[in-house]
Design a protein around this motif. Structure first.
Motif, PDB file in Angstrom:
ATOM      1  N   PRO A 177      -6.305 -13.327  -3.364  1.00  0.00           N
ATOM      2  CA  PRO A 177      -5.018 -13.010  -2.729  1.00  0.00           C
ATOM      3  C   PRO A 177      -5.207 -12.077  -1.535  1.00  0.00           C
ATOM      4  CG  PRO A 177      -5.274 -11.783  -4.775  1.00  0.00           C
ATOM      5  CD  PRO A 177      -6.475 -12.680  -4.660  1.00  0.00           C
ATOM      6  N   LEU A 178      -4.229 -12.063  -0.636  1.00  0.00           N
ATOM      7  CA  LEU A 178      -4.260 -11.102   0.466  1.00  0.00           C
ATOM      8  C   LEU A 178      -3.781  -9.752  -0.058  1.00  0.00           C
ATOM      9  CD1 LEU A 178      -2.470 -13.248   3.201  1.00  0.00           C
ATOM     10  CD2 LEU A 178      -4.937 -13.003   2.813  1.00  0.00           C
ATOM     11  N   GLU A 179      -4.179  -8.712   0.607  1.00  0.00           N
ATOM     12  CA  GLU A 179      -3.635  -7.391   0.307  1.00  0.00           C
ATOM     13  C   GLU A 179      -2.146  -7.437   0.684  1.00  0.00           C
ATOM     14  OE1 GLU A 179      -3.880  -3.948  -1.312  1.00  0.00           O
ATOM     15  OE2 GLU A 179      -5.737  -5.117  -1.050  1.00  0.00           O
ATOM     16  N   PRO A 180      -1.225  -7.146  -0.244  1.00  0.00           N
ATOM     17  CA  PRO A 180       0.197  -7.258   0.106  1.00  0.00           C
ATOM     18  C   PRO A 180       0.570  -6.300   1.239  1.00  0.00           C
ATOM     19  CG  PRO A 180      -0.094  -6.897  -2.255  1.00  0.00           C
ATOM     20  CD  PRO A 180      -1.436  -6.742  -1.622  1.00  0.00           C
ATOM     21  N   ASP A 181       1.344  -6.806   2.189  1.00  0.00           N
ATOM     22  CA  ASP A 181       1.766  -6.010   3.325  1.00  0.00           C
ATOM     23  C   ASP A 181       3.292  -6.059   3.392  1.00  0.00           C
ATOM     24  OD1 ASP A 181       2.497  -5.012   5.755  1.00  0.00           O
ATOM     25  OD2 ASP A 181       1.310  -6.437   6.955  1.00  0.00           O
ATOM     26  N   GLY A 214      -3.103 -16.692  -0.638  1.00  0.00           N
ATOM     27  CA  GLY A 214      -4.311 -16.252   0.070  1.00  0.00           C
ATOM     28  C   GLY A 214      -5.029 -17.429   0.721  1.00  0.00           C
ATOM     29  N   SER A 261       2.776 -11.182   0.631  1.00  0.00           N
ATOM     30  CA  SER A 261       1.455 -11.729   0.317  1.00  0.00           C
ATOM     31  C   SER A 261       1.079 -12.930   1.166  1.00  0.00           C
ATOM     32  CB  SER A 261       1.378 -12.111  -1.159  1.00  0.00           C
ATOM     33  OG  SER A 261       1.395 -10.940  -1.931  1.00  0.00           O
ATOM     34  N   GLY A 262       1.852 -13.195   2.210  1.00  0.00           N
ATOM     35  CA  GLY A 262       1.397 -14.205   3.161  1.00  0.00           C
ATOM     36  C   GLY A 262       2.359 -15.321   3.522  1.00  0.00           C
ATOM     37  N   PHE A 284      -0.088 -15.758  -5.981  1.00  0.00           N
ATOM     38  CA  PHE A 284      -0.546 -14.907  -4.870  1.00  0.00           C
ATOM     39  C   PHE A 284      -1.924 -15.355  -4.377  1.00  0.00           C
ATOM     40  CE2 PHE A 284       2.369 -12.080  -7.275  1.00  0.00           C
ATOM     41  CZ  PHE A 284       3.353 -11.994  -6.298  1.00  0.00           C
ATOM     42  N   GLU A 285      -2.745 -15.794  -5.342  1.00  0.00           N
ATOM     43  CA  GLU A 285      -4.062 -16.319  -4.949  1.00  0.00           C
ATOM     44  C   GLU A 285      -3.892 -17.553  -4.059  1.00  0.00           C
ATOM     45  OE1 GLU A 285      -5.387 -14.968  -9.397  1.00  0.00           O
ATOM     46  OE2 GLU A 285      -5.925 -16.996  -8.786  1.00  0.00           O
ATOM     47  N   GLU A 313       8.050 -10.266  -2.351  1.00  0.00           N
ATOM     48  CA  GLU A 313       6.630 -10.133  -2.719  1.00  0.00           C
ATOM     49  C   GLU A 313       5.809 -11.280  -2.142  1.00  0.00           C
ATOM     50  OE1 GLU A 313       5.712  -9.712  -6.924  1.00  0.00           O
ATOM     51  OE2 GLU A 313       7.641  -8.719  -7.194  1.00  0.00           O
TER      52      GLU A 313
END
Ligand SMILES: Cc1cc2nc3c(=O)[nH]c(=O)nc-3n(C[C@H](O)[C@H](O)[C@H](O)COP(=O)(O)OP(=O)(O)OC[C@H]3O[C@@H](n4cnc5c(N)ncnc54)[C@H](O)[C@@H]3O)c2cc1C
Ligand SMILES: Nc1ncnc2c1ncn2[C@@H]1O[C@H](COP(=O)(O)O)[C@@H](O)[C@H]1O
Lengths: 397, 259
Positions: free
Chosen positions: A233-237, A91, A123-124, A87-88, A119
């Protein structure tokens, strides 16, 4: 080759002092380069008269660089979950992709993947390539390597990132090797150079004493493994849209004579020190195994885990997976509390990028204080229990 | 079992420190040593040879003075040492190093097992072992903490993972990279030292191993170092004062965000 312009060289010796490899000496007022030179270039930058130059071998692009586009992240899936580092990477990958104006894709291998692909999108990722097969349940270097190689050859991404974890550092070098691609290990910074879109990969070198920025000017993809806990990481959307592409590779790619017979989980307390936010580390100053009970109590109070110097590990007070440093793990927690650790460079390289560092040592000249955000000079057997107690009180309030 | 062990000579970083005033590296008295992980690879090779018979060859790529680590390897139980050395190798990244070691290995004959350290402590990349295996098209396992058994052309090993370990079975010939948990290296025996002194270290050039000049040294390296700099020192240092209790209280104040 490293060339010395004897007209310009003033024999000041700055290059000699800076060379990590002992490859330069000043003889008769002029720098002389010997066979230990690794062409790292650190001397070139420090030479004020400009007497040193690196002459590169002539080199041609091995591939049509323009054909390669898009940023890829290898999403590591083990024991039913995506590794936090993935996840990082999404980001920083999102950031790089937006700068380049290209899509960000994730590659996911495994079996029974649950909603991992969703997921990754949240996360992007714009696209997730998924290979879901029982034969991917366990990580195997050769199988993972062949699959990633196949996907890269087919889709030609310009950048491929993976976590600098046991898995990433094990199979990514094989993929880079087969593809004739440059690979930078254990990066701590990634950026795109605006002028030509090249990926600039920065990593600590020579035991963390110097940082080196590396690029892959002639080959694609540009590959890097990235240290856990460095990128954000981004805030999960969950409302983000993306595409999941299921890939069914030929059988031959999935089978191997290598077989994982068993997976044993567990350091003594079942944590991976690279993934926790708070670490309390102990060294020879703890004196014995019991000393670790002291810092374990502090770690528990902080919701963190215990790490150690090599001296403590070598003394048998705590097992090797807890060792931080050059021959142990590199960690980058938010808070690192070093108790009775002298701060030898081999230890420091493994922890110096931690966000906040607290050092507790009775020797006010201990090198650990050079790295510490907060320094406490005194006996750890007094300080640590006091600290634990004060923190406990503070948390109760 | 014929075993090849790859050994790198690295600067001993034990005494290396950053001079806080000039921000340059204090390098006085830094010696060259055998990469610590490679010592464990060598020890494992010698143990396997003792149990299964065969030979142990130590291979190193480096400047002429790297011969020293090969003599040391012989003192610790290797039968032979081979140094590949050529100015044309300078500036090699892990790709070019893997290629060069693979060419050297191929020129030496065939091996049942190749062992590398997990990583070299000067570069810390851990990429040469997997790269070498990939060049030679043999299976490999990294971070091996234990060799459990070798039988009928297969071996069973424990591979250290971030969260524990995997038990893996793989066919030979294969390559392993090892972590230091795998064994406790022996100190050289007197007899070993004598042998090391007298040993003939074979030295090969790029031409001897039939290396393609486009694949070695700087020319064969897809990565290039474009900038080297000293990391900026941490700017935010606080040393507390007062009684221990006061100091601890001040620290707790600072750490509030983590509580
Ligand atoms: C090739 C190589 C690789 C290495 N890799 C690593 C590595 O990965 N990780 C690593 O950690 N090391 C590594 N080392 C070892 C490293 O050089 C140091 O020897 C080691 O880190 C020292 O551990 P230490 O700080 O716990 O012990 P010491 O250096 O002995 O320091 C103990 C400290 O505790 C303090 N102290 C003692 N009692 C108290 C007390 N009651 N209260 C407060 N303070 C006290 C002392 O003042 C001292 O500063 C490596 C070395 C080499 C050569
Ligand atoms: N120049 C070299 N000569 C011999 N072996 C090497 C060399 N470079 C790397 N190796 C081997 O590859 C391992 C990993 O090195 P690295 O990828 O540089 O971290 C080392 O522990 C050695 O076993």
């Amino acid at each position: 080759m490293l060339l010395v312009d004897s007209e310009k060289c003033i024999g000041c010796g700055v290059c000699e002092a800076n060379c990590a490899f002992g490859a330069i000496t000043v003889e008769d007022g002029c720098a002389v380069v010997n066979d230990s030179c690794t062409l790292c270039g650190s001397c070139v930058d420090t030479c004020e008269p400009g007497a040193l130059t690196l002459e590169g071998g002539e080199k041609k692009a091995l591939t049509n660089l323009g054909e390669w586009s898009g940023i890829w992240v290898f999403a590591e899936y083990r024991m039913g979950k995506v590794a936090p580092v993935s996840f990082e990477l999404l980001g920083i990958g999102r950031n790089l992709a937006d700068q380049r104006g290209v899509p960000l894709s994730a590659v996911l291998f495994g079996h029974a993947l649950n909603d991992a692909a969703a997921e990754l999108i949240a996360s992007g990722a714009d696209t997730v390539y998924v290979v879901d097969d029982p034969r991917l349940e366990h990580f195997r270097e050769d199988v993972y390597g062949r699959l990633l190689e196949m996907l890269i050859r087919e889709h030609k991404p310009e950048v491929v990132l993976a976590g600098a974890t046991a898995i990433g550092r094990s199979f990514i070098p094989q993929v880079a090797n087969i593809l004739n691609a440059g690979l930078t290990a254990d990066c701590t910074q990634l950026a795109i150079r605006e002028s030509d879109g090249m990926l600039l990969q920065t990593r600590p070198a020579f035991g963390g004493n110097i940082m080196a920025t590396i690029e892959c000017p002639y080959s694609r993809p540009q590959m890097a493994t990235v240290r856990p806990k460095v990128m954000v990481p981004l805030e999960p959307d969950p409302s983000r849209q993306g595409e999941v592409i299921k890939v069914s590779p030929p059988d031959a790619l999935l089978s191997s004579q290598v077989e994982v017979l068993e997976t044993v989980i567990g350091t003594e307390d079942n944590v991976n020190i690279q993934e926790v936010e708070i670490l309390v580390a102990g060294g020879r100053g703890l004196e014995n195994e019991k000393g670790f009970d002291l810092i374990r109590e502090l770690a528990d109070e902080l919701g963190g885990a215990v790490a150690a110097s090599r001296a403590a590990v070598d003394s048998g007070w705590i097992p090797y997976p807890h060792q931080v440093g050059q021959t142990g793990k590199t960690v980058c927690p938010k808070l690192y509390i070093a108790c009775g650790i002298s701060g030898a460079i081999q230890h420091a390289v493994g922890m110096q990028s931690s966000k906040t560092i607290v050092a507790i040592n009775r020797d006010k000249n201990a090198p650990i204080f050079d790295f510490a955000t907060y320094s406490l000079v005194g006996d750890l057997f007094e300080i640590v229990p006091l600290l634990t107690e004060k923190i406990r009180e503070c948390r109760k309030q | 079992m014929d075993i090849l062990v790859c050994i790198k000579q690295v600067p001993d970083t034990k005494d290396v420190r950053l001079d806080p005033k000039t921000n340059t590296m204090a390098r006085e008295g830094v010696e060259s040593i055998m990469n610590p992980f490679d010592r464990h690879a060598l020890e494992e090779a010698v143990r396997i040879k003792e149990a299964h018979g065969g030979t142990v060859t130590a291979l190193s790529m480096g400047p002429p003075q790297a011969e020293a680590v090969l003599r040391e390897a012989i003192a610790c139980g290797a039968d032979d040492g081979v140094l590949v050395s050529d100015r044309a190798f300078a500036g090699a990244d892990t790709w070019a190093t893997s290629y060069t070691l693979a060419k050297a290995a191929a020129s030496l004959g065939s091996f049942d097992l190749m062992l590398c350290g997990k990583q070299a402590i000067d570069g810390d990349t851990a990429q040469v072992g997997p790269g070498l295996a990939s060049q030679l098209k043999i299976p490999y396992i990294t971070c091996v903490q234990k060799v459990r058994e070798i039988e009928n052309g297969f071996m069973q090993v424990e591979r250290m993972m971030d969260d524990g370990y995997d038990v893996v079975r793989l066919p030979l010939p294969a390559l392993l990279t090892v972590v230091k948990d795998i064994n406790e290296p022996r100190v050289p025996s007197l007899k070993g030292k004598m042998r090391a002194k007298k040993a003939d270290i074979r030295c090969c050039s790029a031409a001897d191993i039939m290396a393609d000049e486009n694949c070695i040294g700087l020319a064969g390296s897809p990565t290039q170092v474009v900038k080297v700099f000293t990391p900026p020192p941490r700017g935010d240092r606080t040393v507390f004062s007062g009684t221990l209790e006061e100091q601890v209280m001040q620290l707790v104040q600072q750490l509030k965000t983590y509580l």
